[in-house]
Design an enzyme around this catalytic site. Structure first.
Site, PDB file in Angstrom:
ATOM      1  N   HIS A 199      -8.452  -2.970  -6.906  1.00 13.26           N
ATOM      2  CA  HIS A 199      -7.051  -3.441  -6.953  1.00 13.26           C
ATOM      3  C   HIS A 199      -6.897  -4.784  -6.222  1.00 13.26           C
ATOM      4  CE1 HIS A 199      -2.590  -2.088  -7.269  1.00 13.26           C
ATOM      5  NE2 HIS A 199      -2.688  -3.417  -7.303  1.00 13.26           N
ATOM      6  N   ARG A 248      -1.664  -1.255 -13.846  1.00 16.92           N
ATOM      7  CA  ARG A 248      -1.583  -0.066 -13.001  1.00 16.92           C
ATOM      8  C   ARG A 248      -2.482   1.025 -13.583  1.00 16.92           C
ATOM      9  NH1 ARG A 248       0.099  -2.951  -9.591  1.00 16.92           N
ATOM     10  NH2 ARG A 248       2.106  -2.879  -8.533  1.00 16.92           N
TER      11      ARG A 248
END
Ligand SMILES: NC(=O)C1=CN([C@@H]2O[C@H](COP(=O)(O)OP(=O)(O)OC[C@H]3O[C@@H](n4cnc5c(N)ncnc54)[C@H](OP(=O)(O)O)[C@@H]3O)[C@@H](O)[C@H]2O)C=CC1
Ligand SMILES: O=C(O)C(=O)CO
Length: 312
Positions: free
Chosen positions: A275, A227
């Site tokens: 991502h 993250r």
């Protein structure tokens, strides 16, 4: 059995058909605002509070591996999901292999100095460089869970020294295990390539900062697969300038999409992807959800339940 489904981007009709095939007898419907009809299970990603609040569900399934977005919403709206309703997440379901592909290809890229050769090419320079050896290329993986363990396995197979850092010690063949804050310094000292596969929790936000990067070997590499909030991006940029970090490959960012003004876009030694390190593979996810719901219905032991107090 009634199942409600909500995902902001998935092909909902495809998922509904595949879930009904996997779970004969189940009726799966797309949840839409205003739908308060009863349901046994909810399958969600970024669910609106209204979808879950006040429902007597048997379980909720997150349609991804990380549950940080659901848990952060729950901090603001605890009524959305009482503790009595278990929350499950996807365990691997094809993401392990994707993380292996990503990590192995990037580690080999750095190990074979393709980043340096690319820079030399920009200067039209033909210049063989000294080779790196595996013993100066220790891989340190933060997070030794479902995905960290798969990445460790794949890099071991390529002959790299591998160490992991987690909350609890692991007893894995040929892997050095470090646990907790007290062993973090020792873990970092020999690490040349730091791979992040931690969950986003109160303890891990901002963990990859100046103090941590400073403890790595000089000319280290960072691969962030978990993250964006784990990395202090300004401090990473500083470490890239002062030579502590030689290169970074980032899949996740503190703000996504990464704003155009971020200097990370233009840094010559930062590579990035949007991502996509590991995405939910529908068939594997549906097989896992089907197996888990069947197990829950039979009162069998199942895996994948999130410990909400721990945050992952
Ligand atoms: N970029 C992408 O495309 C994707 C990113 N992800 C990210 O990857 C993360 C990891 O996934 P997964 O492997 O399935 O997660 P797991 O829950 O299986 O593993 C988490 C690991 O982190 C360790 N950990 C947690 N908190 C701490 C802490 N405070 N200090 C040290 N270690 C800690 C755990 O330790 P212990 O073993 O001791 O409990 C465990 O080893 C997800 O949470 C998600 O954010 C996931 C999928 C795709
Ligand atoms: O499953 C997750 O947690 C993801 O980040 C998917 O991209």
């Amino acid at each position: 059995m009634e199942i409600i489904f909500y995902h902001p981007t998935f092909d909902t009709q495809w998922w509904i058909a595949a879930l009904e095939k996997q779970l004969p007898g189940a009726r799966v419907r797309e949840w839409k605002s205003g739908d308060n009809e009863p349901a046994d299970y909810a399958l969600v990603w970024h669910p609106p509070v209204e979808m879950l609040q006040g429902r007597e569900l048997k379980a909720v399934f997150a349609l991804g591996a990380g549950v940080d977005s659901i848990l952060s919403k729950l901090r603001e709206h605890p009524e959305m999901l009482p503790l009595s309703i278990p929350l499950f997440r996807l365990e691997d379901t094809g993401m392990g292999l994707q993380m292996q592909e990503y990590a192995v290809s990037q580690v080999l890229h750095w190990f074979r100095r393709f980043d340096d050769y690319q820079a030399l090419k920009q200067e039209t320079r033909w210049e063989p460089l000294p080779e790196f050896t595996r013993d100066e290329f220790t891989i340190g993986i933060m997070g030794a869970g479902v995905l960290g363990s798969k990445v460790a396995e794949s890099l071991l197979a390529w002959g790299f020294p591998v160490r992991v850092w987690s909350r609890s010690h692991k007893d894995w063949p040929n892997v050095q295990s470090f646990a907790g804050e007290s062993e973090m310094g020792e873990f970092l000292r020999e690490t040349r390539v730091l791979i992040n596969l931690l969950p986003n929790t109160a303890e891990t936000v901002g963990i990859i900062n100046h103090a941590l990067l400073n403890q790595l070997q000089d000319q280290s590499y960072l691969l962030n697969l978990a993250r964006g909030v784990h990395v202090n991006e300004d401090e990473l940029l500083r470490a890239l300038e002062n030579g502590k970090v030689k290169g970074a490959m980032l899949d996740v960012f503190s703000r996504e999409p990464l704003p155009v003004e971020s200097p990370l876009w233009r840094h010559p030694r930062v590579a990035m992807t949007p991502h996509i390190a590991a995405v939910t593979r529908p068939q594997e996810a549906i097989a896992y959800i089907g197996k888990t719901i069947t197990g829950l219905e039979r009162g069998e032991a199942v895996t994948g339940q999130v410990d909400r107090a721990r945050g992952y």
